[in-house]
Scaffold this active site. Structure first.
Site, PDB file in Angstrom:
ATOM      1  N   ASN A   1      -2.011   1.864   6.041  1.00  0.00           N
ATOM      2  CA  ASN A   1      -1.128   0.747   5.660  1.00  0.00           C
ATOM      3  C   ASN A   1      -0.909  -0.082   6.908  1.00  0.00           C
ATOM      4  O   ASN A   1      -0.773   0.467   8.003  1.00  0.00           O
ATOM      5  CB  ASN A   1       0.234   1.270   5.167  1.00  0.00           C
ATOM      6  CG  ASN A   1       0.141   1.877   3.777  1.00  0.00           C
ATOM      7  OD1 ASN A   1      -0.934   1.856   3.170  1.00  0.00           O
ATOM      8  ND2 ASN A   1       1.238   2.427   3.296  1.00  0.00           N
ATOM      9  N   GLY A   2      -0.829  -1.411   6.747  1.00  0.00           N
ATOM     10  CA  GLY A   2      -0.526  -2.260   7.896  1.00  0.00           C
ATOM     11  C   GLY A   2      -1.658  -3.244   8.153  1.00  0.00           C
ATOM     12  O   GLY A   2      -2.606  -3.347   7.385  1.00  0.00           O
TER      13      GLY A   2
ATOM     14  N   GLU B   1      19.078 -17.744  -7.368  1.00  0.00           N
ATOM     15  CA  GLU B   1      18.634 -16.378  -7.696  1.00  0.00           C
ATOM     16  C   GLU B   1      18.248 -16.275  -9.163  1.00  0.00           C
ATOM     17  O   GLU B   1      17.232 -15.645  -9.505  1.00  0.00           O
ATOM     18  CB  GLU B   1      19.742 -15.374  -7.350  1.00  0.00           C
ATOM     19  CG  GLU B   1      19.472 -13.945  -7.773  1.00  0.00           C
ATOM     20  CD  GLU B   1      18.216 -13.335  -7.147  1.00  0.00           C
ATOM     21  OE1 GLU B   1      17.657 -13.932  -6.202  1.00  0.00           O
ATOM     22  OE2 GLU B   1      17.774 -12.273  -7.625  1.00  0.00           O
TER      23      GLU B   1
ATOM     24  N   ARG C   1       5.101  -0.124  -6.131  1.00  0.00           N
ATOM     25  CA  ARG C   1       5.052  -0.969  -4.913  1.00  0.00           C
ATOM     26  C   ARG C   1       4.057  -2.106  -5.050  1.00  0.00           C
ATOM     27  O   ARG C   1       3.986  -2.983  -4.209  1.00  0.00           O
ATOM     28  CB  ARG C   1       4.673  -0.090  -3.717  1.00  0.00           C
ATOM     29  CG  ARG C   1       5.684   1.014  -3.413  1.00  0.00           C
ATOM     30  CD  ARG C   1       5.057   2.100  -2.571  1.00  0.00           C
ATOM     31  NE  ARG C   1       4.630   1.596  -1.291  1.00  0.00           N
ATOM     32  CZ  ARG C   1       5.321   1.772  -0.155  1.00  0.00           C
ATOM     33  NH1 ARG C   1       6.451   2.439  -0.198  1.00  0.00           N
ATOM     34  NH2 ARG C   1       4.904   1.305   0.986  1.00  0.00           N
TER      35      ARG C   1
ATOM     36  N   TRP D   1      -2.847  -2.755  -1.452  1.00  0.00           N
ATOM     37  CA  TRP D   1      -2.495  -4.137  -1.827  1.00  0.00           C
ATOM     38  C   TRP D   1      -3.260  -5.003  -0.842  1.00  0.00           C
ATOM     39  O   TRP D   1      -2.962  -5.018   0.340  1.00  0.00           O
ATOM     40  CB  TRP D   1      -0.986  -4.335  -1.702  1.00  0.00           C
ATOM     41  CG  TRP D   1      -0.465  -5.604  -2.275  1.00  0.00           C
ATOM     42  CD1 TRP D   1      -0.470  -5.985  -3.582  1.00  0.00           C
ATOM     43  CD2 TRP D   1       0.158  -6.684  -1.571  1.00  0.00           C
ATOM     44  NE1 TRP D   1       0.110  -7.217  -3.735  1.00  0.00           N
ATOM     45  CE2 TRP D   1       0.497  -7.677  -2.521  1.00  0.00           C
ATOM     46  CE3 TRP D   1       0.470  -6.923  -0.249  1.00  0.00           C
ATOM     47  CZ2 TRP D   1       1.131  -8.866  -2.181  1.00  0.00           C
ATOM     48  CZ3 TRP D   1       1.102  -8.106   0.097  1.00  0.00           C
ATOM     49  CH2 TRP D   1       1.410  -9.066  -0.862  1.00  0.00           C
TER      50      TRP D   1
ATOM     51  N   CYS E   1       0.834  -1.202   0.000  1.00  0.00           N
ATOM     52  CA  CYS E   1       0.000   0.000   0.000  1.00  0.00           C
ATOM     53  C   CYS E   1       0.868   1.251   0.000  1.00  0.00           C
ATOM     54  O   CYS E   1       1.971   1.260   0.500  1.00  0.00           O
ATOM     55  CB  CYS E   1      -0.869   0.008   1.249  1.00  0.00           C
ATOM     56  SG  CYS E   1      -1.820  -1.487   1.442  1.00  0.00           S
TER      57      CYS E   1
END
Ligand code: AGP
Length: 608
Positions: free
Chosen positions: A100-101, A481, A27, A74, A2
């Site tokens: 956010n969170g 990777e 993001r 998000w 977010c």
């Protein structure tokens, strides 16, 4: 993840908020919304999908409005729908909030509010928060936010506006970053400095448990216990063009080609050639403390974990120190053993990865020294560790990490050399390592010249359904990777394996449809790798080798060979990863994938 943007000043807020949201698109998000204060009313517009959808819903807005907040979400709790998008407003539509969170106790809070007559419309925890603020509101917006947040368990970065308080934004932070930007006669609030860099580079980072009351000409910060604090204003060194694509088709390609520069920056001012000891003051450890370390734990997630795996080989070889590398999500739930004289290194590009932060905090509870290898200055991890080394890779916009990875490995090489010199390496050995490190950026420039050859290989294999990546020793993590890069941006299934381990199962997968990428450096295990290549070829596997310049022999035994310059064996991952980054990129482009924002992925995973 977010994104939050807020503005209060004397200019039209809408274009500032929308351009701020666009700077945060990288993001990763799935809905967006905005709250604007016009005269004395609050206008909230939200949409599922991308910011362009929100813009079309706003239409041609021409009212005077100098104050507002905006958000990209998000989804964590609740589907990515317009209803669940932020901002959320109270029933009277006088208070709006973006968040956010994750609020862990939102069910209990929902019950608390329902029992007091509130109607909850969405599945989100965020809506609970705005009703809780309303519940506590007695005329002071900041105080109502403070009281509401004292009831919250979990993480938040919030920005709150109200038609009852025109010209004021209340911002608060617990575990999810928030920064205040200072302009003349205007202020900005954002979850990431890139949302405000075109307006100001003078910022104040909020700390956990802090609440800010922001107006166009002033700001006041207190703790959640109402203790006034006055933090210093910092200047952000990132320029806007570092954030723009710089002429490349994608941020990811720009960042792959930035690596000679970012690797120079990772080493800049840290190569003390005279003593053969890198200068890493940020570790905040004296030489005798470094010498006294008995064991090292490295913890991280994803690509950062691969960098940590490379660091293990470097530290064990140069310093003869036992190192274990742990997935952060595993470490935090195991009953890990943290003995005395153990140091934990937490590696994170964003500095906000929830699993890595939790592992770090677990280690600190045991009294273990925690050091960070982080990119984002001002990030939560950067501020919570006992010390560390910033990798100075600049903002990494592409969701798939490239330049941050190589800068993490560079920093690990510096740390390993330092530890080695504290314990056993001579000045000359330290100087030899530093000389090899100094050559790396130019050698990466050389390695990047393989791009055209890699594009041809990508054109041959971009329709494959599976890839296998093989490496030995310090190039085994590079195989991991390389596989991760391919799968996360092209959606082709790819596995990285120790080359010898292929015989214990994966060899059953080998046939003429299976491209096998093999890292085959001219090193002590080269002959073993050549045997593995023969085993693959015997089953018609298509071998793409990454080899050392001058090794003409290998070309007779593989389908394709990509050459990279020769360097110190412990530094080969900084070069062998380059063709693998380019291969993943060009295959993804040929497959028409969204390279910078791959499906389902977020740049910073701030959920469990
Ligand atoms: C890397 O390409 C991935 N996007 C992902 O694995 C990432 O490395 C991981 O989420 C850790 O992120 P961090 O370095 O910001 O902690």
């Amino acid at each position: 993840m977010c994104g939050i943007v807020g503005y209060v000043g004397r200019k039209q807020a809408l274009p500032i908020l929308m351009s701020g949201l666009k700077r945060l698109e990288y993001r990763g998000y799935d809905s967006a919304g905005i709250a604007l204060l016009t005269e004395n009313s609050l206008m909230v517009v939200k949409s599922a999908g991308k910011i362009a959808m929100l813009e079309s819903m706003i239409g041609d807005f021409n009212q005077r409005c100098e104050h507002g907040i905006a958000h990209t979400r998000w989804a964590t709790h609740g589907e990515p729908t317009q209803l669940n998008a932020h901002p959320h407003a109270d029933a009277a539509e006088e208070i709006a909030l973006v968040h956010n969170g994750i609020i862990e106790n939102f069910r209990a809070l929902r019950e608390f509010l329902v029992q007091r007559g509130f109607t909850i419309k969405t599945e989100t925890a965020t809506e609970i928060l705005v009703h809780l603020i309303r519940f506590h509101y007695r005329g002071d917006l900041t105080e109502s936010v403070r009281l509401a947040l004292t009831q919250v368990e979990g993480t938040y970065g919030v920005a709150v506006v109200s038609s009852l308080h025109p010209g004021t934004i209340v911002a608060a932070r617990m575990g999810s970053p928030l920064v205040i930007g200072h302009g003349d006669g205007e202020k900005f609030v954002a979850s990431d400095v890139s949302a405000m860099l075109e307006h100001t580079n003078r910022v104040v980072y909020l700390e956990d448990s802090e609440i800010a009351t922001v107006t166009a000409d002033d700001y006041k910060i207190t703790t959640i216990q109402n203790v006034q604090i006055s933090p210093s204003v910092e200047e952000v060194s990132w320029t806007l063009d570092e954030i723009e694509k710089g002429g490349y088709d994608h941020f990811m390609l720009k960042e792959i080609h930035e690596q000679p520069t970012t690797l120079r920056n990772a080493a800049r001012g840290r190569l003390n050639y005279e003593e053969g000891i890198p200068r890493l003051d940020g570790l905040n450890l004296q030489y005798d403390e470094l010498r006294n370390i008995k064991r090292i734990i490295i913890t991280a997630c994803g690509t950062s974990w691969h960098a940590g795996m490379i660091g293990e080989y470097m530290v064990e070889e140069l310093a003869r120190l036992p190192v274990e590398v742990e997935y952060a999500s595993e470490l935090r739930y195991r009953t890990p053993i943290f003995e005395d004289r153990t140091v934990l290194f937490a590696i994170s590009q964003s500095g906000e990865t929830t699993d890595t932060m939790a592992a770090m905090r677990e280690a600190r509870k045991h009294g273990t020294t925690v050091l960070g290898i982080v990119n984002v200055v001002g990030s939560t991890m950067a501020r919570e560790t006992d010390g560390g080394v910033f990798i100075h890779a600049g903002p990494e916009i592409g969701v798939a990490s490239t330049k941050a990875f190589t800068s993490q490995v560079m920093v690990l090489a510096l740390i390993a050399t330092t530890l080695g010199r504290m314990r056993r390496l001579s000045v000359q050995q330290g100087q030899e390592m530093i000389q090899s490190i100094e050559k790396i950026p130019a050698q990466v420039e050389q390695a990047l010249k393989v791009e055209d050859a890699v594009k041809k290989i990508a054109a041959k294999y971009y329709k494959a359904n599976n890839f296998l990546y093989l490496g030995r020793g310090i190039n085994f993590p590079v195989a991991l990777e390389g596989a991760l890069k391919l799968k996360e941006i092209s959606y082709i299934h790819a596995e990285g394996y120790p080359a010898a381990e292929m015989k214990h199962g994966p060899i059953a997968l080998i046939d003429e449809n299976m491209p096998v990428v093999v890292i085959a450096m001219k090193d002590p295990v080269y002959d073993k790798v050549m045997s593995n290549i023969a085993e693959v070829r015997a089953r018609n596997g298509q071998v793409i080798a990454v080899a050392t310049e001058g090794d003409t022999e290998i070309a007779k035994h593989v389908n394709h060979v990509i050459y990279i310059p020769e360097t110190n064996r412990l530094l080969t991952p900084l070069l062998s990863i380059i063709p693998l980054q380019l291969l993943a990129y060009h295959i993804a482009v040929l497959r028409g994938c969204h390279v910078d924002q791959p499906r389902n992925l977020a740049k910073s995973v701030t959920v469990e």
